[in-house]
Design an enzyme around this catalytic site. Structure first.
Site, PDB file in Angstrom:
ATOM      1  N   LYS A  59       2.461  -3.341   6.221  1.00  0.00           N
ATOM      2  CA  LYS A  59       2.803  -3.358   4.800  1.00  0.00           C
ATOM      3  C   LYS A  59       4.294  -3.093   4.575  1.00  0.00           C
ATOM      4  O   LYS A  59       4.916  -3.681   3.683  1.00  0.00           O
ATOM      5  CB  LYS A  59       1.959  -2.324   4.042  1.00  0.00           C
ATOM      6  CG  LYS A  59       0.473  -2.651   4.005  1.00  0.00           C
ATOM      7  CD  LYS A  59       0.191  -3.958   3.300  1.00  0.00           C
ATOM      8  CE  LYS A  59      -1.307  -4.211   3.130  1.00  0.00           C
ATOM      9  NZ  LYS A  59      -1.604  -5.465   2.416  1.00  0.00           N
ATOM     10  N   SER A 110       0.844  -1.204   0.000  1.00  0.00           N
ATOM     11  CA  SER A 110       0.000   0.000   0.000  1.00  0.00           C
ATOM     12  C   SER A 110       0.873   1.245   0.000  1.00  0.00           C
ATOM     13  O   SER A 110       1.957   1.260   0.604  1.00  0.00           O
ATOM     14  CB  SER A 110      -0.903   0.010   1.244  1.00  0.00           C
ATOM     15  OG  SER A 110      -1.550   1.260   1.393  1.00  0.00           O
ATOM     16  N   TYR A 153      -1.470  -0.525  10.019  1.00  0.00           N
ATOM     17  CA  TYR A 153      -1.589  -1.006   8.642  1.00  0.00           C
ATOM     18  C   TYR A 153      -0.326  -0.687   7.838  1.00  0.00           C
ATOM     19  O   TYR A 153       0.243  -1.559   7.172  1.00  0.00           O
ATOM     20  CB  TYR A 153      -2.813  -0.359   7.999  1.00  0.00           C
ATOM     21  CG  TYR A 153      -3.051  -0.716   6.557  1.00  0.00           C
ATOM     22  CD1 TYR A 153      -3.509  -1.975   6.204  1.00  0.00           C
ATOM     23  CD2 TYR A 153      -2.857   0.230   5.545  1.00  0.00           C
ATOM     24  CE1 TYR A 153      -3.754  -2.299   4.878  1.00  0.00           C
ATOM     25  CE2 TYR A 153      -3.107  -0.080   4.221  1.00  0.00           C
ATOM     26  CZ  TYR A 153      -3.555  -1.346   3.892  1.00  0.00           C
ATOM     27  OH  TYR A 153      -3.801  -1.666   2.582  1.00  0.00           O
TER      28      TYR A 153
END
Length: 286
Positions: A171, A154, A167
Site C-alpha cells: 500500500k 490503508s 500488505y
C-alpha cells in the site's frame, strides 16, 4: 485565459454517461463504491475472482437501474488486466474512472512471511493496480477526455499493527505510484488520487464476528502468527482498539469510503490530484 464559469451545482456529483472500472467490486467496500457510482449515473465494469459474487452484484446493479459489465479476473495477472481494459473499451468505447480496490491482506509476522505470501500480496495490491492504471491511462489518453484513477490504500501504511508488513509495504508503494502518475498524467487531464480507509466493518465481517469467526487470513505455515493473534484476541486488545481508539466513537462502514471515492471521481474534485484522502474518523490520530 478567462476564468471558466462554475459547474452547475446539480451536476457536481453526477457521473452520467461515464464508464468506471471497479476491481474487487462484488462485496464490502467494493460493492458500496459500485452502487454509489450507479446512483451517480455511471456504467460500471466490475471485476472479481468468483462468478457467484459477480452474479450477485450484477443483480443489485440491475435492480438499481444501472448498467454493468461483470468480468471474472485476477488483477494480479497482467494478461487479465489487459483483458479487462480491452473488454471495457470494446463495449463502452471509453474509460473515465478506474478504482483499484481489489486487495488481499494475509496476516503474517514478517519473520514468518513466505515468498508466496509476499508475491501474492504484491501482485494483487501493487503490481495489478499499477498495470491496470497504466492500461486505463493509455485509453484515457486515447479518448482525449481525461479521467480519474483512484487507488484504495490503508492506514496500515501509516500506523502498522505489526503483522501486515507485506500488505502495508504494498500500500505504501501504491501511494508512491499515485503521486508519480499524478505528476506524469496531469497534462492529459488525468487525475490520480487515493483514499485511505481505516478499520472498516463490512457485512461479511459482521456476520463472521457473530458466528465467532474472526475472519483473519493467516497462512497455515505461520504458526507463531496464529499464536500471537490468538493471544491478542483472548486478551481483548483488538476490542479495546476498536472501542477506545476511534475518536468518532465508531469504526468505518463501506459507504463511508464509497462516498469519499465518489467525491474523488466527481466534479467536486476537479482540481485535486496526487493526494491521499484519509477516511478513518481520525483513527490514525488516536
Amino acid at each position: 485565459m478567462p476564468i471558466p464559469e462554475p459547474e452547475p451545482f446539480d451536476s457536481l456529483l453526477s457521473l452520467e454517461g461515464r464508464v468506471a472500472i471497479v476491481t474487487g467490486g462484488t462485496r464490502g467496500t467494493g460493492s458500496a463504491i459500485v452502487l454509489r457510482f450507479v446512483q451517480a449515473g455511471a456504467s460500471v465494469v466490475i471485476t472479481a475472482r468468483g462468478p457467484e459474487d459477480l452474479n450477485s452484484i450484477e443483480a443489485k446493479v440491475a435492480a438499481a437501474g444501472g448498467k454493468s459489465l461483470c468480468l471474472e479476473a485476477d488483477v494480479g495477472n497482467v494478461a487479465d488486466c489487459e483483458r479487462v481494459v480491452t473488454e471495457t473499451w470494446n463495449k463502452f468505447g471509453r474509460i473515465d474512472v478506474l478504482v483499484n480496490n481489489a486487495d488481499v491482506s494475509p496476516v503474517s509476522l514478517s519473520t514468518e512471511t513466505s515468498e508466496k505470501v509476499w508475491e501474492d500480496t504484491i501482485n494483487i495490491n501493487l503490481k495489478g493496480a499499477f498495470f491496470l492504471s497504466k492500461l486505463a491511462a493509455q485509453k484515457m489518453m486515447e479518448g482525449g477526455r481525461g479521467g480519474r484513477i483512484i487507488n484504495i490504500l490503508s492506514t496500515e501504511m501509516i500506523r502498522p499493527i505489526g503483522v501486515l508488513a507485506a500488505y502495508g509495504g504494498a500500500k505504501a508503494g501504491l501511494m508512491a505510484i499515485t503521486q508519480s502518475m499524478a505528476k506524469e498524467l496531469g497534462k492529459y487531464g488525468i487525475q490520480v488520487n487515493a483514499a485511505i480507509p481505516g478499520i472498516t466493518m463490512t457485512e461479511e465481517k459482521l456476520e463472521a464476528h457473530k458466528a465467532g469467526n474472526r475472519q483473519i487470513d493467516i497462512p497455515s505455515e505461520a504458526t507463531k502468527t496464529l499464536e500471537f493473534m490468538k493471544e491478542t484476541s483472548e486478551s481483548g486488545v483488538l476490542e479495546h482498539i476498536v472501542k477506545n481508539g476511534m475518536p468518532m466513537g465508531r469504526i468505518g462502514y463501506p459507504d463511508d469510503l464509497a462516498k469519499a471515492v465518489l467525491f474523488l471521481a466527481s466534479g467536486m474534485a476537479s482540481y485535486i490530484s496526487g493526494t491521499s484522502l484519509l477516511v478513518d474518523g481520525a483513527q490514525t490520530l488516536a
